[in-house]
Design an enzyme around this catalytic site. Sequence first.
Site, PDB file in Angstrom:
ATOM      1  N   ILE A   1       0.893  -1.159   0.000  1.00  0.00           N
ATOM      2  CA  ILE A   1       0.000   0.000   0.000  1.00  0.00           C
ATOM      3  C   ILE A   1       0.929   1.205   0.000  1.00  0.00           C
ATOM      4  CG2 ILE A   1      -0.202  -0.072   2.562  1.00  0.00           C
ATOM      5  CD1 ILE A   1      -2.973   1.175   2.310  1.00  0.00           C
ATOM      6  N   SER A   2       0.652   2.205  -0.864  1.00  0.00           N
ATOM      7  CA  SER A   2       1.533   3.362  -0.986  1.00  0.00           C
ATOM      8  C   SER A   2       1.529   4.190   0.297  1.00  0.00           C
ATOM      9  CB  SER A   2       1.072   4.245  -2.147  1.00  0.00           C
ATOM     10  OG  SER A   2       1.054   3.516  -3.356  1.00  0.00           O
ATOM     11  N   LYS A   3       2.633   4.944   0.487  1.00  0.00           N
ATOM     12  CA  LYS A   3       2.710   5.894   1.613  1.00  0.00           C
ATOM     13  C   LYS A   3       1.604   6.929   1.467  1.00  0.00           C
ATOM     14  CE  LYS A   3       6.621   8.149   2.360  1.00  0.00           C
ATOM     15  NZ  LYS A   3       8.052   8.500   2.528  1.00  0.00           N
TER      16      LYS A   3
END
Length: 202
Positions: free
Chosen positions: A44-46
């Site tokens: 999951i992206s930052k």
Amino acid sequence: AAGITMPKVLEAMGAVERHRFVDSGLVNQAYEDTSLPIGLGQTISKPSIVARMAELLLGAEIIRTSGSLGRVLEIGTGCGYQAAVLSRLAREVYSIERLRGLHDKARVHLRPLRLANVHLLFGDGMLGFAQGAPYAAIVAAAGGAAIPPQWCEQLAVGGRLIAPIAGADGQQMLLVVDKTAHGLKQTVLEPVHFVPLKSGVA
Ligand code: SAH
């Protein structure tokens, strides 16, 4: 806020609960500004990069003429988090994922949120999704060595593409491509770290 100033973006980030998109063992880390594993080797992206890309999307020229962000295509649904954020900023969100396991996971995560404007697609996002074109914006959450030509073709005039792209040294940079009546205008921004863009489905 981490440098993000657009109220609309801050509101969207504040409204989507990130802990809903990670496995139960990672819930206590969901509000840290880090990427986290979501299975099948993906992350999951930052949150700060999701917000950064959202701000860039809202800078698309087409918004000045049409007043709002219409259809957006996201390449790389992953767990569905960014799609949920985008659903609060765009009229329709098409999000495509090449891994069946994550496509199904995103569906489970998004179902309770009842976001009628998010359309999850299973397929190879390198081909874009011609049926939904033209898009006001395209955002890629995975980076390759070049931008697939289909993405630029499926972008509306006035539309904006945001994608990580790997340079010759392997360092990924965030790239913005604006489609104008006179052609494509590219702007290279800061270094970023995204998972690789891969072809085909699995
Ligand atoms: N948007 C996600 C980020 C997921 S990571 C979030 O909200 O955090 C990026 C995803 O891109 C991975 O799930 C990976 O499987 C997917 N991906 C990579 N290449 C792809 C392709 N060609 N088409 C569709 N998805 C792709």
